[in-house]
Design a protein around this motif. Structure first.
Motif, PDB file in Angstrom:
ATOM      1  N   GLU A   1       4.615  -7.495 -10.820  1.00  0.00           N
ATOM      2  CA  GLU A   1       4.135  -8.852 -10.547  1.00  0.00           C
ATOM      3  C   GLU A   1       2.910  -8.760  -9.620  1.00  0.00           C
ATOM      4  OE1 GLU A   1       6.199 -12.984  -8.992  1.00  0.00           O
ATOM      5  OE2 GLU A   1       7.444 -11.293  -9.660  1.00  0.00           O
ATOM      6  N   ASN A   2       3.051  -7.959  -8.566  1.00  0.00           N
ATOM      7  CA  ASN A   2       1.922  -7.683  -7.671  1.00  0.00           C
ATOM      8  C   ASN A   2       1.592  -6.194  -7.748  1.00  0.00           C
ATOM      9  OD1 ASN A   2       1.768 -10.334  -6.507  1.00  0.00           O
ATOM     10  ND2 ASN A   2       3.687  -9.817  -5.469  1.00  0.00           N
ATOM     11  N   PRO A   3       0.341  -5.845  -8.037  1.00  0.00           N
ATOM     12  CA  PRO A   3       0.013  -4.419  -8.128  1.00  0.00           C
ATOM     13  C   PRO A   3       0.165  -3.710  -6.777  1.00  0.00           C
ATOM     14  CG  PRO A   3      -1.962  -5.776  -8.336  1.00  0.00           C
ATOM     15  CD  PRO A   3      -0.804  -6.701  -8.322  1.00  0.00           C
ATOM     16  N   TYR A   4       0.308  -2.411  -6.830  1.00  0.00           N
ATOM     17  CA  TYR A   4       0.321  -1.585  -5.624  1.00  0.00           C
ATOM     18  C   TYR A   4      -1.081  -1.021  -5.398  1.00  0.00           C
ATOM     19  CZ  TYR A   4       5.429  -1.542  -5.476  1.00  0.00           C
ATOM     20  OH  TYR A   4       6.744  -1.903  -5.386  1.00  0.00           O
ATOM     21  N   ARG A   5      -1.410  -0.843  -4.120  1.00  0.00           N
ATOM     22  CA  ARG A   5      -2.675  -0.209  -3.766  1.00  0.00           C
ATOM     23  C   ARG A   5      -2.369   1.228  -3.351  1.00  0.00           C
ATOM     24  NH1 ARG A   5      -7.791  -1.635  -1.090  1.00  0.00           N
ATOM     25  NH2 ARG A   5      -8.255  -0.021   0.448  1.00  0.00           N
TER      26      ARG A   5
ATOM     27  N   PHE B   1      -6.803   2.801  -5.605  1.00  0.00           N
ATOM     28  CA  PHE B   1      -6.484   2.539  -7.000  1.00  0.00           C
ATOM     29  C   PHE B   1      -5.401   1.466  -7.056  1.00  0.00           C
ATOM     30  CE2 PHE B   1      -3.472   3.984 -10.426  1.00  0.00           C
ATOM     31  CZ  PHE B   1      -4.233   3.597 -11.500  1.00  0.00           C
ATOM     32  N   GLU B   2      -5.585   0.512  -7.937  1.00  0.00           N
ATOM     33  CA  GLU B   2      -4.565  -0.535  -8.115  1.00  0.00           C
ATOM     34  C   GLU B   2      -3.621  -0.175  -9.254  1.00  0.00           C
ATOM     35  OE1 GLU B   2      -5.494  -4.649  -8.582  1.00  0.00           O
ATOM     36  OE2 GLU B   2      -6.817  -4.636  -6.832  1.00  0.00           O
ATOM     37  N   LEU B   3      -2.390   0.006  -8.912  1.00  0.00           N
ATOM     38  CA  LEU B   3      -1.398   0.379  -9.928  1.00  0.00           C
ATOM     39  C   LEU B   3      -0.677  -0.877 -10.407  1.00  0.00           C
ATOM     40  CD1 LEU B   3       0.102   2.672 -11.427  1.00  0.00           C
ATOM     41  CD2 LEU B   3       1.770   2.636  -9.562  1.00  0.00           C
ATOM     42  N   LYS B   4      -0.815  -1.140 -11.699  1.00  0.00           N
ATOM     43  CA  LYS B   4      -0.278  -2.394 -12.234  1.00  0.00           C
ATOM     44  C   LYS B   4       1.012  -2.207 -13.031  1.00  0.00           C
ATOM     45  CE  LYS B   4      -4.888  -4.333 -12.424  1.00  0.00           C
ATOM     46  NZ  LYS B   4      -6.111  -4.394 -13.213  1.00  0.00           N
ATOM     47  N   MET B   5       1.260  -0.986 -13.459  1.00  0.00           N
ATOM     48  CA  MET B   5       2.466  -0.756 -14.267  1.00  0.00           C
ATOM     49  C   MET B   5       2.942   0.684 -14.117  1.00  0.00           C
ATOM     50  SD  MET B   5       1.514   1.361 -17.006  1.00  0.00           S
ATOM     51  CE  MET B   5       2.601   0.964 -18.375  1.00  0.00           C
ATOM     52  N   MET B   6       4.176   0.899 -14.487  1.00  0.00           N
ATOM     53  CA  MET B   6       4.712   2.258 -14.577  1.00  0.00           C
ATOM     54  C   MET B   6       5.453   2.396 -15.899  1.00  0.00           C
ATOM     55  SD  MET B   6       5.934   3.101 -10.668  1.00  0.00           S
ATOM     56  CE  MET B   6       5.657   4.869 -10.661  1.00  0.00           C
ATOM     57  N   GLU B   7       5.799   3.637 -16.223  1.00  0.00           N
ATOM     58  CA  GLU B   7       6.508   3.881 -17.470  1.00  0.00           C
ATOM     59  C   GLU B   7       7.566   4.963 -17.270  1.00  0.00           C
ATOM     60  OE1 GLU B   7       2.898   4.974 -19.653  1.00  0.00           O
ATOM     61  OE2 GLU B   7       3.627   7.036 -19.749  1.00  0.00           O
ATOM     62  N   ARG B   8       8.487   5.044 -18.220  1.00  0.00           N
ATOM     63  CA  ARG B   8       9.450   6.155 -18.205  1.00  0.00           C
ATOM     64  C   ARG B   8       9.835   6.493 -19.633  1.00  0.00           C
ATOM     65  NH1 ARG B   8      15.157   3.698 -15.745  1.00  0.00           N
ATOM     66  NH2 ARG B   8      15.281   1.866 -17.088  1.00  0.00           N
TER      67      ARG B   8
ATOM     68  N   THR C   1       0.834  -1.197   0.000  1.00  0.00           N
ATOM     69  CA  THR C   1       0.000   0.000   0.000  1.00  0.00           C
ATOM     70  C   THR C   1       0.874   1.255   0.000  1.00  0.00           C
ATOM     71  OG1 THR C   1      -1.804  -1.092   1.142  1.00  0.00           O
ATOM     72  CG2 THR C   1      -1.688   1.301   1.350  1.00  0.00           C
ATOM     73  N   ILE C   2       0.495   2.196  -0.842  1.00  0.00           N
ATOM     74  CA  ILE C   2       1.190   3.488  -0.886  1.00  0.00           C
ATOM     75  C   ILE C   2       0.187   4.557  -0.466  1.00  0.00           C
ATOM     76  CG2 ILE C   2       2.469   5.115  -2.332  1.00  0.00           C
ATOM     77  CD1 ILE C   2       3.872   2.455  -2.320  1.00  0.00           C
ATOM     78  N   ARG C   3       0.528   5.329   0.557  1.00  0.00           N
ATOM     79  CA  ARG C   3      -0.356   6.393   1.014  1.00  0.00           C
ATOM     80  C   ARG C   3      -0.035   7.681   0.268  1.00  0.00           C
ATOM     81  NH1 ARG C   3      -2.551   5.124   6.082  1.00  0.00           N
ATOM     82  NH2 ARG C   3      -3.855   6.959   5.736  1.00  0.00           N
TER      83      ARG C   3
END
Lengths: 165, 165
Positions: free
Chosen positions: A158-162, A71-78, A5-7
């Protein structure tokens, strides 16, 4: 499933400095009057980077649907060849999720709430989530880079962030 | 005193083409969906030009007091080393006054009303009036050029122009 979890924290110049610049007109900015005092220029709030062959800074508008929290974050980009700035074209909050780079992967994620009047310029090659509007569809003024090389790298978790308040 | 009158016209891509680009998200723009369909990118609405020694495109915010109409225009300016874009950060109209160049002077002035949702990118070295907000103080997102050379040339009219609806 393991989900970290990210606050969400309030965005400011200081906490966003490792990732780029907050674009906002404040008393702390360098500013001066132009046009016979009719206009105050909050100067050079962010620098645009555009690298590579035939590289050019370009202006686009992104029309983003809102996400809802949590929100479930499944990917990031750069973007290895350019900075990318986002500024809402209406008085709107939005979410900025960024990360450090560790061995070519996003790590130590942070989620920031951009308040009304704030935009961001994300530095070249900084991991970030896709644009996250909140509450309503929002138009963003975007300055980024056009050029020959592929400027998009993505990473699927692999595991999404909340992401939550 | 001889005063020429310039009538304000609605701004569109076609009539502004000799002077730069209108920045707006329309069905006529090149656009595509990104972020799994959550965001529509209206792509490359304007190109940023930054020339000269150590030239860099930079992002600033201009906070402009409104003018009232009719308006007396006494001078124009141009930027020989860079384009300059203006986009309101709230749903606001503003006035864009531009001119052709004849023998190093502004000539054949035209005044355009930028409607809500429209911004402009003024081409390198195109004569234009200082930023004209309307009705209320307005913040504009500005992309222009920083660098070694002086990027500002001004021209004072012997007789001002009257800008009216």
């Amino acid at each position: 499933m393991l989900m970290k979890t990210i606050r969400i924290k309030a965005l400011n110049q200081e906490n966003f400095a490792p990732f780029g610049e907050v674009i906002e007109a404040t008393e702390q900015c360098e500013s001066y009057f132009i046009n016979e005092g009719n206009c105050r220029r909050y100067h050079n709030l962010a620098k645009v980077e555009a690298k590579g062959e035939n590289a050019k800074a370009i202006i686009s508008i992104f029309r983003a649907k809102p996400i809802s929290l949590p929100f479930e974050l499944k990917m990031m980009e750069r973007h290895p060849f350019g900075s990318q700035s986002f500024m809402p074209l209406s008085p709107s909050q939005f979410l900025v999720i960024v990360a450090k780079n560790e061995n070519g992967k996003p790590a130590s994620l942070q989620a920031f709430l951009a308040n009304i009047g704030q935009g961001v310029n994300i530095d070249i090659n900084v991991w970030h989530a896709p644009l996250c509007a909140l509450k309503m569809e929002t138009d963003f003024f975007v300055v980024d880079r056009d050029g020959a090389e592929n400027n998009l790298e993505t990473y699927d978790f692999e595991n999404p962030y909340r992401i939550e308040k």
